[in-house]
Design a protein around this motif. Sequence first.
Motif, short mmCIF file in Angstrom:
data_model
loop_
_atom_site.label_atom_id
_atom_site.label_comp_id
_atom_site.label_asym_id
_atom_site.label_seq_id
_atom_site.Cartn_x
_atom_site.Cartn_y
_atom_site.Cartn_z
N LEU A 29 20.16 12.57 -35.87
CA LEU A 29 18.87 12.09 -35.37
C LEU A 29 17.73 12.67 -36.19
CD1 LEU A 29 17.12 10.61 -33.30
CD2 LEU A 29 17.30 12.62 -31.82
N CYS A 30 17.80 13.96 -36.42
CA CYS A 30 16.74 14.61 -37.18
C CYS A 30 16.69 14.10 -38.62
CB CYS A 30 16.94 16.12 -37.18
SG CYS A 30 16.77 16.82 -35.53
N HIS A 32 17.84 11.10 -39.81
CA HIS A 32 17.56 9.67 -40.02
C HIS A 32 16.48 9.10 -39.12
CE1 HIS A 32 21.14 9.51 -42.56
NE2 HIS A 32 21.72 10.27 -41.66
N GLY A 33 16.21 9.77 -38.03
CA GLY A 33 15.25 9.22 -37.08
C GLY A 33 15.94 8.24 -36.15
N TYR A 34 15.44 8.13 -34.95
CA TYR A 34 16.08 7.28 -33.94
C TYR A 34 16.19 5.84 -34.42
CZ TYR A 34 17.50 5.71 -29.34
OH TYR A 34 18.22 5.19 -28.30
N ALA A 35 15.16 5.34 -35.05
CA ALA A 35 15.13 3.93 -35.43
C ALA A 35 16.24 3.56 -36.39
CB ALA A 35 13.78 3.58 -36.04
N LEU A 115 10.65 14.49 -29.39
CA LEU A 115 9.56 13.52 -29.50
C LEU A 115 10.11 12.11 -29.74
CD1 LEU A 115 6.52 13.08 -29.63
CD2 LEU A 115 6.60 13.65 -32.06
N GLU A 116 11.12 12.01 -30.56
CA GLU A 116 11.73 10.70 -30.83
C GLU A 116 12.26 10.10 -29.52
OE1 GLU A 116 12.68 9.02 -33.84
OE2 GLU A 116 12.84 10.56 -35.42
N ARG A 118 11.35 10.77 -26.59
CA ARG A 118 10.22 10.48 -25.71
C ARG A 118 9.64 9.11 -26.00
NH1 ARG A 118 6.07 15.20 -24.41
NH2 ARG A 118 4.93 14.18 -22.72
N VAL A 119 9.52 8.77 -27.26
CA VAL A 119 8.96 7.46 -27.60
C VAL A 119 9.94 6.35 -27.23
CG1 VAL A 119 8.19 6.00 -29.50
CG2 VAL A 119 7.47 8.38 -29.38
N GLN A 120 11.24 6.60 -27.42
CA GLN A 120 12.22 5.59 -27.02
C GLN A 120 12.17 5.35 -25.52
OE1 GLN A 120 13.38 3.96 -29.41
NE2 GLN A 120 12.50 5.52 -30.75
N HIS A 123 10.85 2.29 -23.88
CA HIS A 123 11.61 1.04 -23.85
C HIS A 123 12.97 1.19 -23.18
CE1 HIS A 123 8.62 -0.35 -26.73
NE2 HIS A 123 8.82 0.77 -27.39
#
Lengths: 217, 217, 217, 217
Positions: A29-30, A32-35, A115-116, A118-120, A123
């Motif tokens: 996750l760190c 590549h990022g969640y997206a 934080l990632e 949290r933004v997910q 949705h």
Amino acid sequence: MSGEEDAKGSGEGVEDTHEAIMGATYHALCKHGYAHLTMQDIADEFDKSRPLLHYHYDTKDELMLAFVDNMIGWVGGQLAQSDTEDPLDRMEAYIDGFVIDPGEEDRETFALALLELRVQAVHNDEFRSRLSRHYENNVGTIADIIADGVEAGVFRAVDPDEVGEFIYTSLVGARMYQVTMGAQHASRRMRDALAEFVVDDLLVDGRTTGEYSGEGW
Amino acid sequence: MSGEEDAKGSGEGVEDTHEAIMGATYHALCKHGYAHLTMQDIADEFDKSRPLLHYHYDTKDELMLAFVDNMIGWVGGQLAQSDTEDPLDRMEAYIDGFVIDPGEEDRETFALALLELRVQAVHNDEFRSRLSRHYENNVGTIADIIADGVEAGVFRAVDPDEVGEFIYTSLVGARMYQVTMGAQHASRRMRDALAEFVVDDLLVDGRTTGEYSGEGW
Amino acid sequence: MSGEEDAKGSGEGVEDTHEAIMGATYHALCKHGYAHLTMQDIADEFDKSRPLLHYHYDTKDELMLAFVDNMIGWVGGQLAQSDTEDPLDRMEAYIDGFVIDPGEEDRETFALALLELRVQAVHNDEFRSRLSRHYENNVGTIADIIADGVEAGVFRAVDPDEVGEFIYTSLVGARMYQVTMGAQHASRRMRDALAEFVVDDLLVDGRTTGEYSGEGW
Amino acid sequence: MSGEEDAKGSGEGVEDTHEAIMGATYHALCKHGYAHLTMQDIADEFDKSRPLLHYHYDTKDELMLAFVDNMIGWVGGQLAQSDTEDPLDRMEAYIDGFVIDPGEEDRETFALALLELRVQAVHNDEFRSRLSRHYENNVGTIADIIADGVEAGVFRAVDPDEVGEFIYTSLVGARMYQVTMGAQHASRRMRDALAEFVVDDLLVDGRTTGEYSGEGW
DNA sequence: CATGAATGAGTTTTCATTCAT
DNA sequence: TATGAATGAAAACTCATTCAT
């Protein structure tokens, strides 16, 4: 002999694997990022095969949900510790817990992962309900400290929830600035500002938090 | 001039189309979230086909980059307005600009979109450089107000940058809490807290911001 | 004797397990259909784990092949019984054996399983050679009855193989209509039609099969 | 000029592609069998790419459903033809339509495909409802012929539905025997048997179907 | 025998992107 | 410009099979 192996080999094996998957998920996750996070990315951080992830967690969503729980549990463990009774000390410890200094890449990385998620959560109802409770706990923790301080006569009479939320959301905002924009020291500057504008203001009498820029309060 | 090139075109058609794509991207982003955003989602918010998006922006990355610029420009336009000279009034306007009351779904949605981009910025250098400048501008704006106030003798002598960043990151933190966790009124509570703990503290002499909980300062 | 091999075993345990696997396969096949049948589906109808299936049958194909043999053996056992010598009675018993009345879900299910295997046989030589022999036996059984009847002067002189195949394939066609399309009573209507158009026609003299619609001939 | 191209180029293009997909599905189904049929198998019988199948049919299920409709439509077209009024001739044509002689691989293959779908129908409601209607139509067609014959005094007074179902299910049973077990001529033997035992029996007066083993009735 | 854990080879499906028109 | 059709690459997920115990 085989008994020995069992005790170590398979006794905690499943839990070990689950932990390993959580760890792999965290690192992936760190990185590549969640997206852009794929099961393959997670498997790459893992010394086992990709299908094994599905053996333990049916779907990617399920795995991510377990990961959210895992992250929250991790943080929960951190905050619980407090070896003092003094409200001011406890507040200091709480606020300092949000400071991330240069070089503490692990903690910065961790904050980013949270934080990632949290933004997910916006949705994803499952994420949101879990994280929502988590953040309420965080606000509650500082609110409790303030309430204790007020009761103990250390702090002036303020609404613990309001001031607690103020302190908490400010800390999170500064940490986000630091983590997402590379604003070094932002979390430390927030600590100092809170000491000057909030904690100092709360203190009854002539007590002050002293020098704000140094390590000690 | 552009009319010359395309006799039968509609003059500003290209710009219109670009604007329409930006709008579609915005709506799609809010609806699906960055992590699940597809070109099809964007095309669906548009009355045109998917390949047309590629006609205007070669790749998805390029489109998203244009979208970041677009978002920043939008915000920039908002903050520029200020019809008063009084530092306190300007600070009030600045801080109030972050308050999102229930029912203001458009503004909440917008804040969310910006937040999504911000998190992506961690993994995307192009995003980060653009947003970084944007956030520095935001901090600079409030820092300027404070500097003006200090110079005008309205505020006591503080470091404008430090206090500006404090105010700004706190506001953003509260807005994030509200937007991601559904914490209604969090941004307004932040406004009130800043009025009480920061603005009030900054004011020289007996001036106060008055009632914090009401609409006016 | 097999007990000798495995002192602590349960004597017929292996056979029991094999039978249990065949039963589980049968239930899984009926529930999911051949096209969607997985080893897990079979294990689920079993109180044992998936790898155990592979312990007893190396591959899925091998297991299914054993299952085909098992099914055929089962049917063979059914048809062998015949406690009369009268050709007309034996023909009655044969044809009645194909009638499935509402409520006889087990028999309908069984017919379906056999049908599934039959269709797979087209693409599986091993299946086909086994089932082919099986169906030839079925045709042979009714042909023998007819031959006996002709010899005994009960039936007029027809080609036993031709009429036998006619009767057999008709019965199977009706059963398929009933089983696949939910055409209730189709197999019984076939019985009645065969009695009227075929059996009656075969009978020498004034003997008739009597009422066709009732239970008795 | 471009109008000409359009008329040919894209006018029927989509339909052509759909037809091509149906054809590819048909060939792949016959080659691999429903149980082992993959989208790749279908794409292999197609001169286009695998994702294109999903462009036209969202899921495999949807494609197969369209294929069922396609197959049924195909058969429907065949049965509709009838250039005579004579019930006996029409019955002859109907029954002969089920005969598949050696060398007619295409028709055998087609019958097999239909059989595969029929068995899947047991586990697929959508398939079943479509095929069920189809088979009822088939039975209805022969029942109508019989009813006409009875009314015209060509056939004796029988229940058209009962005898129609008898004839139809028998034909299908024989065809299945031929197709699945490689029983050559089984469908032709069924034709002959029906002529002798059923059609002949239905005819009023001295009319007979003549020689059963030859081509003509 | 029996199983939980593990995996390689596939399967369906998605999606950014391109192409012909 | 604009789009329907098409595709390569990769995504999530499945499944028969094996292995360690």
